[in-house]
Design a protein around this motif. Structure first.
Motif, PDB file in Angstrom:
ATOM      1  N   ASP A  50     -43.409  17.996   1.825  1.00 53.52           N
ATOM      2  CA  ASP A  50     -44.634  17.213   1.682  1.00 53.52           C
ATOM      3  C   ASP A  50     -44.502  16.217   0.534  1.00 53.52           C
ATOM      4  N   SER A  51     -43.970  16.687  -0.561  1.00 50.87           N
ATOM      5  CA  SER A  51     -43.799  15.817  -1.718  1.00 50.87           C
ATOM      6  C   SER A  51     -42.800  14.707  -1.419  1.00 50.87           C
ATOM      7  N   LEU A  52     -41.661  15.066  -0.878  1.00 55.12           N
ATOM      8  CA  LEU A  52     -40.621  14.070  -0.587  1.00 55.12           C
ATOM      9  C   LEU A  52     -41.053  13.099   0.510  1.00 55.12           C
ATOM     10  N   GLU A  53     -41.816  13.594   1.460  1.00 56.45           N
ATOM     11  CA  GLU A  53     -42.329  12.732   2.539  1.00 56.45           C
ATOM     12  C   GLU A  53     -43.200  11.624   1.946  1.00 56.45           C
ATOM     13  N   SER A  54     -44.025  11.970   0.951  1.00 58.17           N
ATOM     14  CA  SER A  54     -44.910  10.977   0.347  1.00 58.17           C
ATOM     15  C   SER A  54     -44.135   9.940  -0.458  1.00 58.17           C
ATOM     16  N   ILE A  55     -42.908  10.272  -0.838  1.00 55.84           N
ATOM     17  CA  ILE A  55     -42.072   9.340  -1.595  1.00 55.84           C
ATOM     18  C   ILE A  55     -41.203   8.497  -0.663  1.00 55.84           C
ATOM     19  N   TYR A  56     -40.523   9.140   0.284  1.00 57.49           N
ATOM     20  CA  TYR A  56     -39.563   8.429   1.129  1.00 57.49           C
ATOM     21  C   TYR A  56     -40.131   7.896   2.442  1.00 57.49           C
ATOM     22  N   ASN A  57     -41.263   8.420   2.872  1.00 57.56           N
ATOM     23  CA  ASN A  57     -41.883   7.945   4.099  1.00 57.56           C
ATOM     24  C   ASN A  57     -43.403   7.982   3.936  1.00 57.56           C
ATOM     25  N   PRO A  58     -43.914   7.195   2.986  1.00 58.91           N
ATOM     26  CA  PRO A  58     -45.353   7.268   2.694  1.00 58.91           C
ATOM     27  C   PRO A  58     -46.202   6.677   3.817  1.00 58.91           C
ATOM     28  N   GLN A  59     -47.401   7.217   3.950  1.00 59.78           N
ATOM     29  CA  GLN A  59     -48.391   6.636   4.848  1.00 59.78           C
ATOM     30  C   GLN A  59     -49.022   5.466   4.101  1.00 59.78           C
ATOM     31  N   ILE A  60     -48.955   4.297   4.678  1.00 62.11           N
ATOM     32  CA  ILE A  60     -49.434   3.092   4.008  1.00 62.11           C
ATOM     33  C   ILE A  60     -50.738   2.636   4.634  1.00 62.11           C
ATOM     34  N   ASP A  61     -51.759   2.539   3.808  1.00 53.77           N
ATOM     35  CA  ASP A  61     -53.035   1.961   4.233  1.00 53.77           C
ATOM     36  C   ASP A  61     -52.991   0.489   3.863  1.00 53.77           C
ATOM     37  N   ILE A  62     -53.191  -0.363   4.849  1.00 51.21           N
ATOM     38  CA  ILE A  62     -53.174  -1.808   4.616  1.00 51.21           C
ATOM     39  C   ILE A  62     -54.597  -2.335   4.733  1.00 51.21           C
ATOM     40  N   THR A 101     -43.880  -7.821  11.020  1.00 51.86           N
ATOM     41  CA  THR A 101     -43.485  -8.334   9.707  1.00 51.86           C
ATOM     42  C   THR A 101     -44.305  -7.658   8.617  1.00 51.86           C
ATOM     43  N   LEU A 102     -45.590  -7.518   8.851  1.00 53.64           N
ATOM     44  CA  LEU A 102     -46.479  -6.879   7.885  1.00 53.64           C
ATOM     45  C   LEU A 102     -46.079  -5.420   7.655  1.00 53.64           C
ATOM     46  N   LYS A 103     -45.751  -4.730   8.732  1.00 53.98           N
ATOM     47  CA  LYS A 103     -45.330  -3.334   8.626  1.00 53.98           C
ATOM     48  C   LYS A 103     -44.027  -3.209   7.822  1.00 53.98           C
ATOM     49  N   THR A 104     -43.064  -4.040   8.136  1.00 53.46           N
ATOM     50  CA  THR A 104     -41.779  -4.019   7.427  1.00 53.46           C
ATOM     51  C   THR A 104     -41.962  -4.367   5.953  1.00 53.46           C
ATOM     52  N   LEU A 105     -42.715  -5.413   5.689  1.00 52.70           N
ATOM     53  CA  LEU A 105     -42.947  -5.844   4.313  1.00 52.70           C
ATOM     54  C   LEU A 105     -43.709  -4.777   3.521  1.00 52.70           C
ATOM     55  N   SER A 106     -44.688  -4.142   4.148  1.00 49.70           N
ATOM     56  CA  SER A 106     -45.457  -3.113   3.434  1.00 49.70           C
ATOM     57  C   SER A 106     -44.570  -1.919   3.080  1.00 49.70           C
ATOM     58  N   LYS A 107     -43.644  -1.555   3.951  1.00 51.86           N
ATOM     59  CA  LYS A 107     -42.707  -0.461   3.651  1.00 51.86           C
ATOM     60  C   LYS A 107     -41.809  -0.825   2.475  1.00 51.86           C
ATOM     61  N   GLU A 108     -41.317  -2.061   2.462  1.00 51.84           N
ATOM     62  CA  GLU A 108     -40.462  -2.520   1.361  1.00 51.84           C
ATOM     63  C   GLU A 108     -41.221  -2.511   0.036  1.00 51.84           C
ATOM     64  N   LYS A 109     -42.439  -3.036   0.062  1.00 49.17           N
ATOM     65  CA  LYS A 109     -43.247  -3.099  -1.161  1.00 49.17           C
ATOM     66  C   LYS A 109     -43.606  -1.694  -1.657  1.00 49.17           C
ATOM     67  N   ALA A 110     -43.935  -0.805  -0.736  1.00 50.69           N
ATOM     68  CA  ALA A 110     -44.265   0.573  -1.114  1.00 50.69           C
ATOM     69  C   ALA A 110     -43.050   1.238  -1.761  1.00 50.69           C
ATOM     70  N   ARG A 111     -41.894   1.039  -1.176  1.00 53.57           N
ATOM     71  CA  ARG A 111     -40.660   1.619  -1.731  1.00 53.57           C
ATOM     72  C   ARG A 111     -40.379   1.069  -3.125  1.00 53.57           C
ATOM     73  N   ASP A 112     -40.583  -0.225  -3.304  1.00 51.61           N
ATOM     74  CA  ASP A 112     -40.383  -0.830  -4.625  1.00 51.61           C
ATOM     75  C   ASP A 112     -41.304  -0.206  -5.667  1.00 51.61           C
TER      76      ASP A 112
END
Length: 122
Positions: A50-62, A101-112
């Motif tokens: 659960d902890s690692l999922e929130s770091i490496y594959n977070p649910q992103i609210d846009i 594009t929005l989905k990809t960009l949001s994943k990149e920004k979240a990871r950053d």
């Protein structure tokens, strides 16, 4: 304890004597104990996952604020008593209107953002 493969390979009701009953009862108890042990291990895995999922594959609210897309994730870190909310700018609405594009960009920004907070994970 009989191995599960041995149990599955034989008819459990071939020995209907009292000795067979006692052995079946003993074997069932051993299997039950092993199941409890494995469930305990699985529960520990679940906490870590659960902890690692929130770091490496977070649910992103846009969401939108004025002319910009923003994102929010919750990090479930084991050292924190509560989930940590992290907000970040994704980009301008006009230039990032394509959903993929929005989905990809949001994943990149979240990871950053996660990398900034927890650099040892990367």
């Amino acid at each position: 304890m009989l191995l599960l493969s041995n149990l599955l390979g034989q008819d459990l009701l071939t020995n209907l004597s009292e000795a067979g009953y006692l052995q079946l009862k003993k074997d069932r108890g051993s299997v039950s104990d092993k199941i409890k042990e494995l469930e305990s291990i699985q529960n520990h895995f679940d906490l870590a996952l659960d902890s690692l999922e929130s770091i490496y594959n977070p649910q992103i609210d846009i969401y939108e604020i004025d002319t910009e897309y923003w994102g929010r994730i919750l990090i479930n870190h084991p050292d924190l008593k509560e989930d940590r909310s992290v907000e970040f700018l994704i980009g301008d609405i006009k230039t990032n209107s394509d959903p993929e594009t929005l989905k990809t960009l949001s994943k990149e920004k979240a990871r950053d953002e996660v990398k900034k907070l927890y650099p040892l994970y990367f």
